[in-house]
Scaffold this motif. Structure first.
Motif, PDB file in Angstrom:
ATOM      1  N   TYR A   1     -40.277 -12.688  57.699  1.00  0.00           N
ATOM      2  CA  TYR A   1     -39.496 -12.317  56.530  1.00  0.00           C
ATOM      3  C   TYR A   1     -40.182 -11.092  55.937  1.00  0.00           C
ATOM      4  CZ  TYR A   1     -37.614 -17.089  56.809  1.00  0.00           C
ATOM      5  OH  TYR A   1     -37.022 -18.260  57.222  1.00  0.00           O
TER       6      TYR A   1
ATOM      7  N   PHE B   1     -40.349  -8.076  52.686  1.00  0.00           N
ATOM      8  CA  PHE B   1     -40.096  -7.873  51.263  1.00  0.00           C
ATOM      9  C   PHE B   1     -40.602  -6.502  50.828  1.00  0.00           C
ATOM     10  CE2 PHE B   1     -39.448 -12.449  50.514  1.00  0.00           C
ATOM     11  CZ  PHE B   1     -40.139 -13.007  51.586  1.00  0.00           C
TER      12      PHE B   1
ATOM     13  N   TYR C   1     -41.812  -4.988  47.056  1.00  0.00           N
ATOM     14  CA  TYR C   1     -42.077  -5.241  45.647  1.00  0.00           C
ATOM     15  C   TYR C   1     -42.358  -3.901  44.964  1.00  0.00           C
ATOM     16  CZ  TYR C   1     -42.618 -10.247  46.532  1.00  0.00           C
ATOM     17  OH  TYR C   1     -42.393 -11.554  46.861  1.00  0.00           O
TER      18      TYR C   1
ATOM     19  N   LEU D   1     -45.929  -6.957  39.196  1.00  0.00           N
ATOM     20  CA  LEU D   1     -45.114  -6.762  40.389  1.00  0.00           C
ATOM     21  C   LEU D   1     -43.814  -7.543  40.278  1.00  0.00           C
ATOM     22  CD1 LEU D   1     -48.244  -6.593  41.617  1.00  0.00           C
ATOM     23  CD2 LEU D   1     -46.916  -6.350  43.703  1.00  0.00           C
TER      24      LEU D   1
ATOM     25  N   LEU E   1     -39.943  -8.303  42.550  1.00  0.00           N
ATOM     26  CA  LEU E   1     -39.260  -8.174  43.815  1.00  0.00           C
ATOM     27  C   LEU E   1     -38.187  -7.094  43.734  1.00  0.00           C
ATOM     28  CD1 LEU E   1     -38.866  -9.435  46.668  1.00  0.00           C
ATOM     29  CD2 LEU E   1     -37.068 -10.840  45.627  1.00  0.00           C
TER      30      LEU E   1
ATOM     31  N   LYS F   1     -35.365  -8.178  49.757  1.00  0.00           N
ATOM     32  CA  LYS F   1     -35.960  -9.026  50.790  1.00  0.00           C
ATOM     33  C   LYS F   1     -35.026  -9.121  51.983  1.00  0.00           C
ATOM     34  CE  LYS F   1     -34.136 -13.371  48.889  1.00  0.00           C
ATOM     35  NZ  LYS F   1     -33.464 -12.883  47.681  1.00  0.00           N
TER      36      LYS F   1
ATOM     37  N   SER G   1     -44.145 -12.147  55.582  1.00  0.00           N
ATOM     38  CA  SER G   1     -44.584 -13.521  55.812  1.00  0.00           C
ATOM     39  C   SER G   1     -43.935 -14.005  57.102  1.00  0.00           C
ATOM     40  CB  SER G   1     -44.221 -14.439  54.648  1.00  0.00           C
ATOM     41  OG  SER G   1     -42.822 -14.609  54.546  1.00  0.00           O
TER      42      SER G   1
ATOM     43  N   ASN H   1     -44.286 -20.127  57.793  1.00  0.00           N
ATOM     44  CA  ASN H   1     -45.616 -20.018  57.208  1.00  0.00           C
ATOM     45  C   ASN H   1     -45.476 -19.214  55.936  1.00  0.00           C
ATOM     46  OD1 ASN H   1     -48.201 -19.315  56.442  1.00  0.00           O
ATOM     47  ND2 ASN H   1     -48.898 -18.853  58.496  1.00  0.00           N
ATOM     48  N   ASN H   2     -45.864 -19.775  54.830  1.00  0.00           N
ATOM     49  CA  ASN H   2     -45.647 -19.126  53.549  1.00  0.00           C
ATOM     50  C   ASN H   2     -46.626 -17.997  53.251  1.00  0.00           C
ATOM     51  OD1 ASN H   2     -43.557 -19.553  51.759  1.00  0.00           O
ATOM     52  ND2 ASN H   2     -44.866 -20.495  50.229  1.00  0.00           N
TER      53      ASN H   2
ATOM     54  N   MET I   1     -48.249 -14.763  52.674  1.00  0.00           N
ATOM     55  CA  MET I   1     -47.661 -13.448  52.436  1.00  0.00           C
ATOM     56  C   MET I   1     -48.766 -12.397  52.402  1.00  0.00           C
ATOM     57  SD  MET I   1     -44.533 -12.019  51.213  1.00  0.00           S
ATOM     58  CE  MET I   1     -43.797 -13.337  50.279  1.00  0.00           C
TER      59      MET I   1
ATOM     60  N   THR J   1     -44.618 -24.645  45.412  1.00  0.00           N
ATOM     61  CA  THR J   1     -45.595 -25.289  46.285  1.00  0.00           C
ATOM     62  C   THR J   1     -46.689 -24.340  46.744  1.00  0.00           C
ATOM     63  OG1 THR J   1     -44.154 -24.802  48.154  1.00  0.00           O
ATOM     64  CG2 THR J   1     -43.939 -26.975  47.132  1.00  0.00           C
ATOM     65  N   ALA J   2     -46.402 -23.067  46.743  1.00  0.00           N
ATOM     66  CA  ALA J   2     -47.370 -22.090  47.240  1.00  0.00           C
ATOM     67  C   ALA J   2     -47.992 -21.331  46.076  1.00  0.00           C
ATOM     68  CB  ALA J   2     -46.704 -21.115  48.195  1.00  0.00           C
TER      69      ALA J   2
ATOM     70  N   TYR K   1     -50.961 -18.131  45.381  1.00  0.00           N
ATOM     71  CA  TYR K   1     -51.744 -17.065  46.011  1.00  0.00           C
ATOM     72  C   TYR K   1     -52.638 -16.391  44.975  1.00  0.00           C
ATOM     73  CZ  TYR K   1     -47.598 -17.167  49.113  1.00  0.00           C
ATOM     74  OH  TYR K   1     -46.555 -17.538  49.940  1.00  0.00           O
TER      75      TYR K   1
ATOM     76  N   TYR L   1     -54.568 -12.628  44.723  1.00  0.00           N
ATOM     77  CA  TYR L   1     -54.772 -11.299  45.277  1.00  0.00           C
ATOM     78  C   TYR L   1     -55.683 -10.518  44.332  1.00  0.00           C
ATOM     79  CZ  TYR L   1     -50.629 -12.183  48.197  1.00  0.00           C
ATOM     80  OH  TYR L   1     -49.719 -12.708  49.083  1.00  0.00           O
TER      81      TYR L   1
ATOM     82  N   TYR M   1     -54.865 -18.604  49.666  1.00  0.00           N
ATOM     83  CA  TYR M   1     -53.493 -19.099  49.618  1.00  0.00           C
ATOM     84  C   TYR M   1     -53.516 -20.608  49.710  1.00  0.00           C
ATOM     85  CZ  TYR M   1     -49.220 -20.426  52.262  1.00  0.00           C
ATOM     86  OH  TYR M   1     -48.106 -21.040  52.742  1.00  0.00           O
TER      87      TYR M   1
ATOM     88  N   GLN N   1     -50.984 -23.999  49.953  1.00  0.00           N
ATOM     89  CA  GLN N   1     -49.626 -24.454  50.272  1.00  0.00           C
ATOM     90  C   GLN N   1     -49.618 -25.963  50.214  1.00  0.00           C
ATOM     91  OE1 GLN N   1     -46.462 -22.981  50.913  1.00  0.00           O
ATOM     92  NE2 GLN N   1     -45.928 -25.149  50.797  1.00  0.00           N
TER      93      GLN N   1
ATOM     94  N   SER O   1     -44.746 -19.429  44.633  1.00  0.00           N
ATOM     95  CA  SER O   1     -43.415 -19.365  45.232  1.00  0.00           C
ATOM     96  C   SER O   1     -43.030 -20.719  45.807  1.00  0.00           C
ATOM     97  CB  SER O   1     -43.383 -18.310  46.349  1.00  0.00           C
ATOM     98  OG  SER O   1     -44.017 -18.786  47.523  1.00  0.00           O
ATOM     99  N   LEU O   2     -41.737 -20.835  46.089  1.00  0.00           N
ATOM    100  CA  LEU O   2     -41.248 -21.914  46.926  1.00  0.00           C
ATOM    101  C   LEU O   2     -41.465 -21.505  48.382  1.00  0.00           C
ATOM    102  CD1 LEU O   2     -37.931 -22.578  44.973  1.00  0.00           C
ATOM    103  CD2 LEU O   2     -39.994 -23.993  44.948  1.00  0.00           C
ATOM    104  N   THR O   3     -41.225 -22.397  49.299  1.00  0.00           N
ATOM    105  CA  THR O   3     -41.458 -22.099  50.712  1.00  0.00           C
ATOM    106  C   THR O   3     -40.583 -20.939  51.169  1.00  0.00           C
ATOM    107  OG1 THR O   3     -42.014 -24.388  51.119  1.00  0.00           O
ATOM    108  CG2 THR O   3     -41.465 -23.042  53.029  1.00  0.00           C
ATOM    109  N   ASN O   4     -41.217 -19.956  51.811  1.00  0.00           N
ATOM    110  CA  ASN O   4     -40.532 -18.787  52.356  1.00  0.00           C
ATOM    111  C   ASN O   4     -39.603 -18.133  51.338  1.00  0.00           C
ATOM    112  OD1 ASN O   4     -40.528 -20.173  55.614  1.00  0.00           O
ATOM    113  ND2 ASN O   4     -41.608 -18.368  54.954  1.00  0.00           N
ATOM    114  N   SER O   5     -40.057 -18.033  50.139  1.00  0.00           N
ATOM    115  CA  SER O   5     -39.300 -17.396  49.066  1.00  0.00           C
ATOM    116  C   SER O   5     -40.146 -16.283  48.461  1.00  0.00           C
ATOM    117  CB  SER O   5     -38.933 -18.417  47.987  1.00  0.00           C
ATOM    118  OG  SER O   5     -38.057 -19.398  48.497  1.00  0.00           O
ATOM    119  N   PRO O   6     -39.504 -15.364  47.750  1.00  0.00           N
ATOM    120  CA  PRO O   6     -40.275 -14.282  47.129  1.00  0.00           C
ATOM    121  C   PRO O   6     -41.330 -14.819  46.169  1.00  0.00           C
ATOM    122  CG  PRO O   6     -37.943 -13.781  47.124  1.00  0.00           C
ATOM    123  CD  PRO O   6     -38.058 -15.197  47.574  1.00  0.00           C
ATOM    124  N   LEU O   7     -42.380 -14.046  46.000  1.00  0.00           N
ATOM    125  CA  LEU O   7     -43.451 -14.419  45.090  1.00  0.00           C
ATOM    126  C   LEU O   7     -43.111 -14.028  43.665  1.00  0.00           C
ATOM    127  CD1 LEU O   7     -44.875 -14.647  47.831  1.00  0.00           C
ATOM    128  CD2 LEU O   7     -46.889 -13.619  46.764  1.00  0.00           C
TER     129      LEU O   7
ATOM    130  N   PHE P   1     -45.157 -13.125  40.338  1.00  0.00           N
ATOM    131  CA  PHE P   1     -46.509 -12.744  39.959  1.00  0.00           C
ATOM    132  C   PHE P   1     -46.765 -12.951  38.478  1.00  0.00           C
ATOM    133  CE2 PHE P   1     -48.590 -10.714  43.538  1.00  0.00           C
ATOM    134  CZ  PHE P   1     -47.538 -10.500  44.401  1.00  0.00           C
ATOM    135  N   GLY P   2     -48.013 -13.283  38.179  1.00  0.00           N
ATOM    136  CA  GLY P   2     -48.478 -13.240  36.807  1.00  0.00           C
ATOM    137  C   GLY P   2     -48.849 -11.815  36.437  1.00  0.00           C
TER     138      GLY P   2
END
Lengths: 113, 112
Positions: free
Chosen positions: A32, A34, A36, A44, A46, A49, A94, A98-99, A101, B30-31, B33, B35, B48, B50, B95-101, B103-104
């Protein structure tokens, strides 16, 4: 693990000119992709995607990107930029299932009047 | 609803001190990260989480860095014996699984 290369660290353009920000990725499985954006002094967010389906993806603010599997690329384009598009742009990948990223180093787009 | 919350927003510490950075992710994500963003260095992956799986710690730059996520929610990034090269903005995302992040706004750490 997957990785991302953004080929240009800085891209200066004049207002109303077209722009392309390049992104190449490396992965042994399906991905996948993306983009940003980080505007000055902001977090940041989005931009767009690619998950599946059409390889041409449209995002906010008139940006679009095309997924090219054979060239492992996901370049970002806009036909006519505005001063307000000045920001740092990050490409991210990603792996499907597998999540995890990973991000590229970023491209600083500066739009000049 | 509430977004990803990080605290403190700014932290100035003396070289050699320990610091703790906190991240409250979006509920149900669920995820999680961490950075690091240094001037001109882009986004450097640190760690990371998960779900209940073992975290991917492959990005932590040294054994002075550690992170935990309690109850699948709040996460704390700890830097021991801080060095000047640790100065950066530390970003948390969820993020949710395989979804966009999402950010804070980050914690800007300055080590003097």
């Amino acid at each position: 693990a997957q990785s991302v290369t953004q080929l240009d660290s800085q891209v200066p353009v004049f207002e109303e000119a077209p722009v392309e920000l390049r992104c190449n990725y490396s992965s042994s499985v399906s991905v996948y992709l993306f983009w940003y954006v980080q505007y000055p002094n902001q977090g940041l967010q989005l931009l767009l995607k690619y998950l599946s389906g059409s390889t041409l993806v449209k995002g906010i603010n008139g940006f679009e990107a095309e997924f090219n599997k054979s060239q492992t690329s996901f370049h970002l384009r806009k036909p006519s930029v505005h001063i307000s598009d000045t920001a740092e742009y990050f490409c991210a990948v990603s792996e499907v299932g597998n999540n995890d990223m990973r991000f590229g180093a970023g491209t600083r787009l500066t739009v000049k009047p | 609803g509430a977004g990803v919350s990080q605290s403190p927003s700014n932290k100035v510490t003396e070289k050699g001190k320990d610091v703790e950075l906190r991240c409250d992710p979006i509920s149900g994500h669920t995820a999680l990260y961490w950075y690091r963003q240094s001037l001109g260095q882009g986004l450097e992956f640190l760690i990371y989480f998960q779900g209940n799986s073992a975290p991917d710690k492959s990005g932590l730059p040294s054994d002075r860095f550690s992170a935990e996520r309690t109850g699948g929610s709040v996460s704390t990034l700890t830097i021991q014996r801080t060095q000047q090269e640790d100065s950066a903005v530390y970003l948390c995302a969820s993020s949710l699984t395989n979804s966009p992040l999402h950010f804070g706004n980050g914690t800007r750490l300055t080590v003097t």
